[in-house]
Design a protein around this motif. Structure first.
Motif, PDB file in Angstrom:
ATOM      1  N   LEU A  81      36.881  27.987 -23.905  1.00 53.82           N
ATOM      2  CA  LEU A  81      36.300  26.808 -24.656  1.00 53.82           C
ATOM      3  C   LEU A  81      36.065  25.657 -23.935  1.00 53.82           C
ATOM      4  N   ILE A  82      37.371  25.244 -23.403  1.00 51.83           N
ATOM      5  CA  ILE A  82      37.552  24.048 -22.886  1.00 51.83           C
ATOM      6  C   ILE A  82      36.537  23.900 -21.352  1.00 51.83           C
ATOM      7  N   ALA A  83      36.830  25.041 -20.812  1.00 57.84           N
ATOM      8  CA  ALA A  83      35.886  24.876 -19.477  1.00 57.84           C
ATOM      9  C   ALA A  83      34.645  24.604 -19.876  1.00 57.84           C
ATOM     10  N   HIS A  84      34.028  25.628 -20.826  1.00 56.17           N
ATOM     11  CA  HIS A  84      32.661  25.299 -21.037  1.00 56.17           C
ATOM     12  C   HIS A  84      32.457  23.901 -21.405  1.00 56.17           C
ATOM     13  N   HIS A  85      33.174  23.298 -22.157  1.00 53.79           N
ATOM     14  CA  HIS A  85      32.975  22.073 -22.842  1.00 53.79           C
ATOM     15  C   HIS A  85      33.009  21.032 -21.843  1.00 53.79           C
ATOM     16  N   TRP A  86      33.787  21.273 -20.832  1.00 52.73           N
ATOM     17  CA  TRP A  86      33.907  20.271 -19.589  1.00 52.73           C
ATOM     18  C   TRP A  86      32.691  20.454 -18.620  1.00 52.73           C
ATOM     19  N   ALA A  87      32.317  21.464 -18.537  1.00 57.03           N
ATOM     20  CA  ALA A  87      31.235  21.822 -17.523  1.00 57.03           C
ATOM     21  C   ALA A  87      29.902  21.477 -18.124  1.00 57.03           C
ATOM     22  N   LYS A  88      29.687  21.432 -19.434  1.00 56.21           N
ATOM     23  CA  LYS A  88      28.330  20.856 -20.012  1.00 56.21           C
ATOM     24  C   LYS A  88      28.537  19.240 -20.047  1.00 56.21           C
ATOM     25  N   GLY A  89      29.556  18.938 -20.393  1.00 50.40           N
ATOM     26  CA  GLY A  89      29.668  17.530 -20.499  1.00 50.40           C
ATOM     27  C   GLY A  89      29.441  16.847 -18.999  1.00 50.40           C
TER      28      GLY A  89
END
Length: 162
Positions: A81-89
């Motif tokens: 979840l964290i990796a996905h959020h950081w990648a999108k951001g």
């Protein structure tokens, strides 16, 4: 993470009429987190705020027991979840970064209490067009109860349901 067209968040009718996933991704994630904690207090989950660094947008609230996370996507490992959020951001806003801030459950449904956290402002359930808590509870019912890490691995828990 979703990006809404300009004006949707400021229009109560358009905001309320978003699909469930988008509604709970874009401004009501904290209400879903509260509904989860209310429904499963014995599972050891806590609310976590992804707080963007100053000058950026992309706030998000999810719940986690340290390994498993739950948000509008359903269950998945916290790191994913964290990796996905950081990648999108970082895709949408070069230089985006953030920190993880644990939040007490009562902050999730109190505008006044949320404002005691620097940079946080959360709407109360009744500050949407209609009370958002019943909608969050109904959305939550689409998913199984949280996995018991000792008995059932996350990969078997309907990851990504919803």
């Amino acid at each position: 993470m979703f990006r809404l067209k300009p004006g949707i968040k400021s229009d109560p009718v358009k905001r309320w009429n978003l699909s469930e996933r988008v509604f709970f991704a874009c401004g009501a994630c904290h209400i879903l987190a509260y509904a989860f904690l209310e429904a499963y207090p014995e599972h050891g989950f806590q609310a976590v705020w992804i707080r963007p660094v100053e000058g950026f947008t992309g706030n998000h609230v999810f719940v986690s027991d340290g390994k498993t996370a739950f948000d509008f996507h359903g269950y998945r490992c916290k790191e994913a979840l964290i990796a996905h959020h950081w990648a999108k951001g970082r895709l949408w806003w070069p230089g985006w970064d953030g920190t993880l801030v644990p939040l007490p459950q009562d902050v999730l449904i109190s505008e006044a209490k949320s404002k005691t956290y620097d940079g946080l402002w959360l709407r109360e359930p009744g500050q949407f067009l209609h009370d958002a808590l019943p909608r969050a509870r109904a959305f939550l019912r689409r998913f199984a109860a949280p996995p018991d890490a000792r008995r059932e691995p996350l990969s078997r828990m309907g990851e990504g349901q919803g």
